[in-house]
Design an enzyme around this catalytic site. Structure first.
Site, PDB file in Angstrom:
ATOM      1  N   SER A  12      -2.682  -0.794  -8.495  1.00 35.53           N
ATOM      2  CA  SER A  12      -2.636  -1.161  -7.313  1.00 35.53           C
ATOM      3  C   SER A  12      -3.926  -1.131  -7.129  1.00 35.53           C
ATOM      4  O   SER A  12      -4.323   0.358  -6.864  1.00 35.53           O
ATOM      5  CB  SER A  12      -1.684  -1.180  -5.856  1.00 35.53           C
ATOM      6  N   HIS A  37      -2.883  -5.804  -8.680  1.00 35.52           N
ATOM      7  CA  HIS A  37      -1.749  -5.756  -7.761  1.00 35.52           C
ATOM      8  C   HIS A  37      -2.944  -5.476  -6.919  1.00 35.52           C
ATOM      9  O   HIS A  37      -3.871  -3.995  -6.569  1.00 35.52           O
ATOM     10  CB  HIS A  37      -0.868  -4.785  -8.302  1.00 35.52           C
ATOM     11  N   ASP A  39      -3.014  -5.415  -2.834  1.00 38.67           N
ATOM     12  CA  ASP A  39      -2.380  -5.189  -1.361  1.00 38.67           C
ATOM     13  C   ASP A  39      -3.268  -5.862  -0.225  1.00 38.67           C
ATOM     14  O   ASP A  39      -4.195  -5.308  -0.041  1.00 38.67           O
ATOM     15  CB  ASP A  39      -1.756  -4.210  -1.070  1.00 38.67           C
ATOM     16  N   MET A  41      -3.652  -6.512   3.780  1.00 40.39           N
ATOM     17  CA  MET A  41      -2.845  -5.822   5.194  1.00 40.39           C
ATOM     18  C   MET A  41      -3.355  -6.660   5.984  1.00 40.39           C
ATOM     19  O   MET A  41      -4.843  -6.107   6.382  1.00 40.39           O
ATOM     20  CB  MET A  41      -2.762  -4.327   5.139  1.00 40.39           C
ATOM     21  N   HIS A  70      -0.552  -9.344  -3.150  1.00 37.50           N
ATOM     22  CA  HIS A  70       0.856  -8.998  -2.033  1.00 37.50           C
ATOM     23  C   HIS A  70       0.142  -9.419  -0.640  1.00 37.50           C
ATOM     24  O   HIS A  70      -0.040  -8.343  -0.356  1.00 37.50           O
ATOM     25  CB  HIS A  70       1.141  -7.317  -2.458  1.00 37.50           C
ATOM     26  N   MET A  72       0.974  -8.361   2.710  1.00 34.85           N
ATOM     27  CA  MET A  72       1.580  -8.256   3.489  1.00 34.85           C
ATOM     28  C   MET A  72       1.282  -8.431   5.418  1.00 34.85           C
ATOM     29  O   MET A  72       0.509  -7.667   5.348  1.00 34.85           O
ATOM     30  CB  MET A  72       1.840  -6.458   3.260  1.00 34.85           C
ATOM     31  N   MET A 141      10.682  -3.486  -2.347  1.00 35.84           N
ATOM     32  CA  MET A 141       9.194  -2.973  -2.574  1.00 35.84           C
ATOM     33  C   MET A 141      10.439  -0.850  -2.266  1.00 35.84           C
ATOM     34  O   MET A 141      11.804  -0.631  -2.106  1.00 35.84           O
ATOM     35  CB  MET A 141       9.304  -2.724  -0.755  1.00 35.84           C
ATOM     36  N   ASP A 177       7.389  -1.954  -6.143  1.00 33.86           N
ATOM     37  CA  ASP A 177       6.614  -1.369  -5.587  1.00 33.86           C
ATOM     38  C   ASP A 177       6.165  -0.565  -4.708  1.00 33.86           C
ATOM     39  O   ASP A 177       7.024  -0.230  -3.754  1.00 33.86           O
ATOM     40  CB  ASP A 177       5.339  -2.465  -5.013  1.00 33.86           C
TER      41      ASP A 177
HETATM   42  C1  DX5 Z   1       2.774  -0.340  -0.172  1.00 32.66           C
HETATM   43  C2  DX5 Z   1       1.413  -1.197  -1.075  1.00 32.66           C
HETATM   44  C3  DX5 Z   1       1.503  -0.718  -2.623  1.00 32.66           C
HETATM   45  C4  DX5 Z   1       0.780   0.837  -2.681  1.00 32.66           C
HETATM   46  C5  DX5 Z   1       1.658   1.359  -3.774  1.00 32.66           C
HETATM   47  O1  DX5 Z   1       2.677  -0.872   0.454  1.00 32.66           O
HETATM   48  O2  DX5 Z   1       2.415  -2.126  -1.719  1.00 32.66           O
HETATM   49  O3  DX5 Z   1       1.275  -1.318  -3.994  1.00 32.66           O
HETATM   50  O4  DX5 Z   1      -0.557   0.626  -2.895  1.00 32.66           O
HETATM   51  O5  DX5 Z   1       1.008   2.513  -3.404  1.00 32.66           O
HETATM   52  P1  DX5 Z   1       1.586   3.610  -4.493  1.00 32.66           P
HETATM   53  O6  DX5 Z   1       1.416   3.661  -6.444  1.00 32.66           O
HETATM   54  O7  DX5 Z   1       1.054   4.717  -4.140  1.00 32.66           O
HETATM   55  O8  DX5 Z   1       2.462   4.264  -3.478  1.00 32.66           O
HETATM   56 ZN    ZN Z   2       1.442  -3.746  -3.221  1.00 30.76          ZN
END
Ligand code: DX5
Ligand code: ZN
Length: 226
Positions: A12, A37, A39, A41, A70, A72, A141, A177
């Protein structure tokens, strides 16, 4: 892209240097990453803001493997086209993000991307059962989404096992994840996951100018699952 259940490590970029995404992506891919990956947000669905579709489009040319986005965010639907146009291979939306996940997943497919559905730690596997025939990926998750570097929530292991059973012989990836490292990875791999997202556990100790630790970290996760 053909389907297989071989273990895939998806670093990620949330845990990488935000001023250097292109070089960070090249570094982890050179060091053995299978997917990247990404992310997204929104500070609304989750209590943190990362970046949006413009950033995704900018990093796309640097990704030679698979771009796994991903989302969010809530709402999802107004932004699907932008993420598809940005070149995402997979676009994953949360089952909790709105009342119309079925429509959302159809819209992702119609936009030309592969739909994924994610479930939060507090959401049962049964929540995705009605939409399994619409998706190419289910993301379990194992932390509450919003931040990297959190502790793995162990209930995710049994959820993964249950989901694996429910999926049967359908070509649907199971992605984990949150909090994946060499200790937790074998638990979920054994339960049936094939895509392991890892942020802090991959990027720790390395950098664009010293990428070898990324390789050690990726191999340590892979080896732990053998
Ligand atoms: C959390 C993200 C993950 C995150 C994982 O909200 O969706 O993808 O980056 O990070 P680690 O591997 O550090 O838990
Ligand atoms: Zn993620």
């Amino acid at each position: 892209m053909s389907f297989d259940r071989k273990l895939k490590i998806a670093p990620s970029i949330l845990a990488s240097d935000f001023a250097n995404f292109g070089a960070e992506i090249t570094a982890v891919e050179t060091q053995g990453a299978d997917w990247i990956h990404v992310d997204v947000m929104d500070g609304h669905f989750v209590p943190n803001i990362s970046f949006g579709a413009t950033t995704c489009a900018a990093i796309r040319p640097h990704i030679k493997t698979v771009m796994d986005v991903h989302l969010m965010i809530a709402p999802v639907d107004p932004y699907i086209d932008a993420f598809a146009k940005a070149g995402a291979d997979f676009i994953t939306a949360h089952v909790e993000a709105g009342p119309h996940i079925h429509r959302t997943l159809q819209a992702i497919r119609a936009a030309g991307a592969r739909p994924g559905v994610a479930l939060n730690p507090g959401t049962p596997v049964s929540a995705v059962a009605p939409v399994l025939d619409l998706v190419d990926l289910v993301c379990v998750m194992t932390v509450n989404p919003g931040f990297g570097g959190q502790k793995f929530i162990p209930e995710g292991v049994e959820k993964t096992r249950e989901l694996r059973k429910l999926i049967g012989d359908r070509d649907i990836h199971i992605e984990i994840d949150g909090g994946v490292d060499p200790t937790t990875a074998p638990l979920v791999a054994e339960a049936g996951a094939d895509v392991l997202v890892a942020g802090s556990a991959v990027f720790k100790g390395g950098s664009v100018s010293d990428p070898a630790p990324y390789g050690y970290n990726i191999r340590a996760i892979r080896r732990a699952c053998e």
